[in-house]
Scaffold this motif. Structure first.
Motif, PDB file in Angstrom:
ATOM      1  N   UNK A  61       0.835  -1.200   0.000  1.00  0.00           N
ATOM      2  CA  UNK A  61       0.000   0.000   0.000  1.00  0.00           C
ATOM      3  C   UNK A  61       0.874   1.257   0.000  1.00  0.00           C
ATOM      4  N   UNK A  62       1.970   1.234   0.758  1.00  0.00           N
ATOM      5  CA  UNK A  62       2.862   2.382   0.816  1.00  0.00           C
ATOM      6  C   UNK A  62       3.528   2.634  -0.537  1.00  0.00           C
ATOM      7  N   UNK A  63       3.944   1.580  -1.208  1.00  0.00           N
ATOM      8  CA  UNK A  63       4.557   1.736  -2.526  1.00  0.00           C
ATOM      9  C   UNK A  63       3.580   2.373  -3.508  1.00  0.00           C
ATOM     10  N   UNK A  64       2.369   1.845  -3.562  1.00  0.00           N
ATOM     11  CA  UNK A  64       1.364   2.395  -4.478  1.00  0.00           C
ATOM     12  C   UNK A  64       0.961   3.816  -4.077  1.00  0.00           C
ATOM     13  N   UNK A  65       0.765   4.036  -2.781  1.00  0.00           N
ATOM     14  CA  UNK A  65       0.378   5.361  -2.306  1.00  0.00           C
ATOM     15  C   UNK A  65       1.458   6.398  -2.523  1.00  0.00           C
ATOM     16  N   UNK A  66       2.712   5.996  -2.404  1.00  0.00           N
ATOM     17  CA  UNK A  66       3.819   6.930  -2.617  1.00  0.00           C
ATOM     18  C   UNK A  66       3.864   7.393  -4.066  1.00  0.00           C
ATOM     19  N   UNK A  67       3.656   6.465  -4.997  1.00  0.00           N
ATOM     20  CA  UNK A  67       3.667   6.848  -6.403  1.00  0.00           C
ATOM     21  C   UNK A  67       2.514   7.791  -6.718  1.00  0.00           C
ATOM     22  N   UNK A  68       1.335   7.469  -6.194  1.00  0.00           N
ATOM     23  CA  UNK A  68       0.159   8.327  -6.416  1.00  0.00           C
ATOM     24  C   UNK A  68       0.386   9.716  -5.823  1.00  0.00           C
ATOM     25  N   UNK A  69       0.946   9.757  -4.618  1.00  0.00           N
ATOM     26  CA  UNK A  69       1.216  11.042  -3.972  1.00  0.00           C
ATOM     27  C   UNK A  69       2.239  11.849  -4.765  1.00  0.00           C
TER      28      UNK A  69
END
Length: 110
Positions: A61-69
């Motif tokens: 979730x952090x990997x995906x959320x970091x890219x989105x952010x």
């Protein structure tokens, strides 16, 4: 809305934040895999598997959320708008607290 090339310092700061989130996700992966491999919290080791699963999922979730952010921040910076609000730090903090409590409870119970 028109996009402008921002001051490079803002772009680099956004990239550093993205990389910090990626380091955090790597730590979640490593912690989750280590928990499954090395924690001994019971005869069938299911508490260690739960801790490992939660941490690895938090890493994903952090990997995906970091890219989105990173993408959202870059768009906001180029348009001169406000940076979007994120719940990623809250999710990470809550996950780490829950995993710590699970580990503590099973350590005391054992």
């Amino acid at each position: 809305m028109t996009e402008e090339e921002p001051d490079y310092r803002f772009t680099l700061a956004n990239e550093r934040t993205y990389l910090a989130y990626l380091r955090t996700s790597l730590a979640c992966y490593a912690g989750g895999l280590s928990a499954v491999q090395f924690l001994d919290l019971g005869p069938d080791r299911w508490p260690a598997r739960i801790i490992g699963l939660i941490l690895v999922c938090a890493g994903i979730v952090t990997t995906a959320g970091a890219f989105r952010r990173w993408q959202q921040n870059l768009i906001a910076i180029r348009r001169g708008g406000a940076l979007p609000v994120t719940r990623l730090p809250l999710m990470l903090g809550a996950t780490i607290a829950v995993v710590g409590l699970i580990g503590l409870l099973f350590s005391l119970w054992r």
